[in-house]
Design a protein around this motif. Structure first.
Motif, PDB file in Angstrom:
ATOM      1  N   ALA A   1       4.628   1.330  -0.982  1.00 24.61           N
ATOM      2  CA  ALA A   1       3.215   1.131  -1.274  1.00 24.61           C
ATOM      3  C   ALA A   1       2.402   2.379  -0.954  1.00 24.61           C
ATOM      4  CB  ALA A   1       2.683  -0.055  -0.472  1.00 24.61           C
ATOM      5  N   ASN A   2       1.542   2.770  -1.909  1.00 25.65           N
ATOM      6  CA  ASN A   2       0.667   3.942  -1.777  1.00 25.65           C
ATOM      7  C   ASN A   2       1.420   5.234  -1.545  1.00 25.65           C
ATOM      8  OD1 ASN A   2      -1.053   1.509  -0.196  1.00 25.65           O
ATOM      9  ND2 ASN A   2      -2.146   2.626  -1.790  1.00 25.65           N
ATOM     10  N   HIS A   3       2.652   5.302  -2.038  1.00 24.34           N
ATOM     11  CA  HIS A   3       3.472   6.480  -1.751  1.00 24.34           C
ATOM     12  C   HIS A   3       4.336   6.905  -2.935  1.00 24.34           C
ATOM     13  CE1 HIS A   3       6.146   8.625   1.480  1.00 24.34           C
ATOM     14  NE2 HIS A   3       5.947   9.369   0.413  1.00 24.34           N
TER      15      HIS A   3
ATOM     16  N   TRP B   1       2.208   1.896  -9.757  1.00 21.00           N
ATOM     17  CA  TRP B   1       2.434   0.541  -9.251  1.00 21.00           C
ATOM     18  C   TRP B   1       2.447   0.508  -7.727  1.00 21.00           C
ATOM     19  CZ3 TRP B   1       2.088  -3.778 -12.051  1.00 21.00           C
ATOM     20  CH2 TRP B   1       2.119  -3.641 -13.437  1.00 21.00           C
ATOM     21  N   SER B   2       2.905   1.592  -7.107  1.00 23.08           N
ATOM     22  CA  SER B   2       2.870   1.635  -5.639  1.00 23.08           C
ATOM     23  C   SER B   2       1.432   1.599  -5.144  1.00 23.08           C
ATOM     24  CB  SER B   2       3.602   2.880  -5.120  1.00 23.08           C
ATOM     25  OG  SER B   2       2.770   4.026  -5.079  1.00 23.08           O
ATOM     26  N   ALA B   3       0.515   2.235  -5.884  1.00 20.41           N
ATOM     27  CA  ALA B   3      -0.896   2.197  -5.511  1.00 20.41           C
ATOM     28  C   ALA B   3      -1.479   0.796  -5.665  1.00 20.41           C
ATOM     29  CB  ALA B   3      -1.689   3.190  -6.349  1.00 20.41           C
ATOM     30  N   MET B   4      -0.917   0.028  -6.611  1.00 26.23           N
ATOM     31  CA  MET B   4      -1.337  -1.359  -6.810  1.00 26.23           C
ATOM     32  C   MET B   4      -0.664  -2.311  -5.829  1.00 26.23           C
ATOM     33  SD  MET B   4      -3.592  -1.604  -9.229  1.00 26.23           S
ATOM     34  CE  MET B   4      -3.480  -3.331  -9.722  1.00 26.23           C
ATOM     35  N   ARG B   5       0.323  -1.803  -5.108  1.00 18.34           N
ATOM     36  CA  ARG B   5       1.109  -2.632  -4.175  1.00 18.34           C
ATOM     37  C   ARG B   5       1.723  -3.824  -4.902  1.00 18.34           C
ATOM     38  NH1 ARG B   5       0.026  -1.897   1.522  1.00 18.34           N
ATOM     39  NH2 ARG B   5      -1.286  -0.054   1.802  1.00 18.34           N
TER      40      ARG B   5
ATOM     41  N   TYR C   1       3.025   0.891   4.600  1.00 24.93           N
ATOM     42  CA  TYR C   1       2.807   2.340   4.543  1.00 24.93           C
ATOM     43  C   TYR C   1       2.140   2.815   5.832  1.00 24.93           C
ATOM     44  CZ  TYR C   1       1.224   6.926   3.050  1.00 24.93           C
ATOM     45  OH  TYR C   1       1.003   8.269   2.961  1.00 24.93           O
TER      46      TYR C   1
ATOM     47  N   THR D   1       4.678   5.321  -9.200  1.00 27.88           N
ATOM     48  CA  THR D   1       3.705   5.556  -8.144  1.00 27.88           C
ATOM     49  C   THR D   1       2.384   4.848  -8.448  1.00 27.88           C
ATOM     50  OG1 THR D   1       4.745   7.682  -7.629  1.00 27.88           O
ATOM     51  CG2 THR D   1       2.505   7.344  -6.826  1.00 27.88           C
TER      52      THR D   1
ATOM     53  N   HIS E   1       7.838  10.880  -6.261  1.00 29.00           N
ATOM     54  CA  HIS E   1       6.587  10.215  -6.613  1.00 29.00           C
ATOM     55  C   HIS E   1       6.374  10.261  -8.129  1.00 29.00           C
ATOM     56  CE1 HIS E   1       5.817  12.483  -2.676  1.00 29.00           C
ATOM     57  NE2 HIS E   1       6.197  11.267  -2.344  1.00 29.00           N
TER      58      HIS E   1
ATOM     59  N   ASP F   1       5.713  -2.647   1.790  1.00 32.51           N
ATOM     60  CA  ASP F   1       4.257  -2.662   1.868  1.00 32.51           C
ATOM     61  C   ASP F   1       3.739  -2.240   3.240  1.00 32.51           C
ATOM     62  OD1 ASP F   1       1.747  -2.986   0.857  1.00 32.51           O
ATOM     63  OD2 ASP F   1       1.685  -5.154   1.125  1.00 32.51           O
TER      64      ASP F   1
END
Length: 260
Positions: free
Chosen positions: A180-182, A127-131, A154, A125, A120, A152
């Protein structure tokens, strides 16, 4: 009148990254020593989320070297490295592995990849929160072989086989994924190749965040240029020549006990 000189020969990306005679590491390394150095290199690049994350490294006999759960990557030594069989069952090591490594073994069963890393890192990460996938705004952000995709779907942690299989299906034949989110998942055929991909993915994520934070006006590189830059690395094994060796020398110099 000065004599005319011929134009310098055209330099391609492939010739720029052709193998050079460098200093190397300066010693022979065992696989567990390579593994410990690799973990510390990743930590220095930002893959340092406490005790989270996992690395698997397939050996010629079909077994896998795996990082233990209870040791941060920047503290890992060769003697701490664990061994698992092809099913993911631990067969050696004084500390236990993380159960979430099931994601890796599910991948190893269906993809030809010797090395898999999940972690992470800060910028990827975000950008993962932004998907979203970070755009490629500069040359350094493009210098990785392989393809990056956004997964995407999650559904929580990845220790369950069903969740692992969902990630594998969504990732397809790509070599890098932002979950995404991870966090991120990266696969490669060698430690140097994965180190290059890990570095460039975090550089790309970092630089893109800063460009977009400055406001409108950033211009991503054209897709065809990004493709050419990545393909140039593929022709020389997917890694910056000498990069792994130089980072290994730095880690050994900083803390020789990494090899113990």
């Amino acid at each position: 009148m000065p004599a005319m000189t011929s134009a310098p020969p055209h330099t391609t990306l492939e010739s720029s990254y052709a193998p050079l005679e460098g200093p190397g590491i300066g010693r022979e390394l065992s696989p567990v020593q390579e593994f410990a150095l690799f973990a510390r290199m990743l930590s220095r690049l930002g893959y340092d989320d406490g005790l989270a994350g996992h690395i698997t490294y397939q050996q010629a006999d079909g077994t896998f070297l795996v990082n233990p759960f209870l040791i941060p990557w920047d503290q890992l030594r060769a003697s701490d490295v664990c061994v698992c069989d092809s099913s993911g069952s631990q067969i050696a090591g004084r500390y236990r592995i993380n159960s979430a490594t099931e994601l890796h073994f599910a991948f190893h069963r269906v993809r030809t990849a010797r090395v898999i890393v999940h972690n992470h890192p800060k910028w990827s990460t975000a950008w993962s929160a932004m998907r979203r996938l970070p755009p490629v705004y500069d040359q350094s952000s493009a210098l990785a072989s392989g393809r990056l995709v956004l997964v995407d779907e999650y559904t929580g942690t990845v220790e369950q086989r069903q969740a692992a299989e969902q990630v594998i299906e969504a990732m397809g034949d790509a070599e890098m994924a932002i979950l995404a989110n991870h966090g991120v998942l990266i696969i490669a055929d060698s430690l140097p190749e994965l180190l290059t991909r890990a570095r460039v993915l975090e550089v790309r994520s970092h630089n893109a965040w800063h460009v977009e934070a400055m406001g409108p006006g950033g211009r991503p590189l054209p897709d065809d240029m990004v493709t050419r830059l990545g393909q140039g690395l593929e022709k020389v094994g997917g890694a910056f020549p000498g990069y792994f060796e130089s980072m290994a020398r730095r880690e050994i110099s900083a803390d020789p006990s990494v090899l113990d």
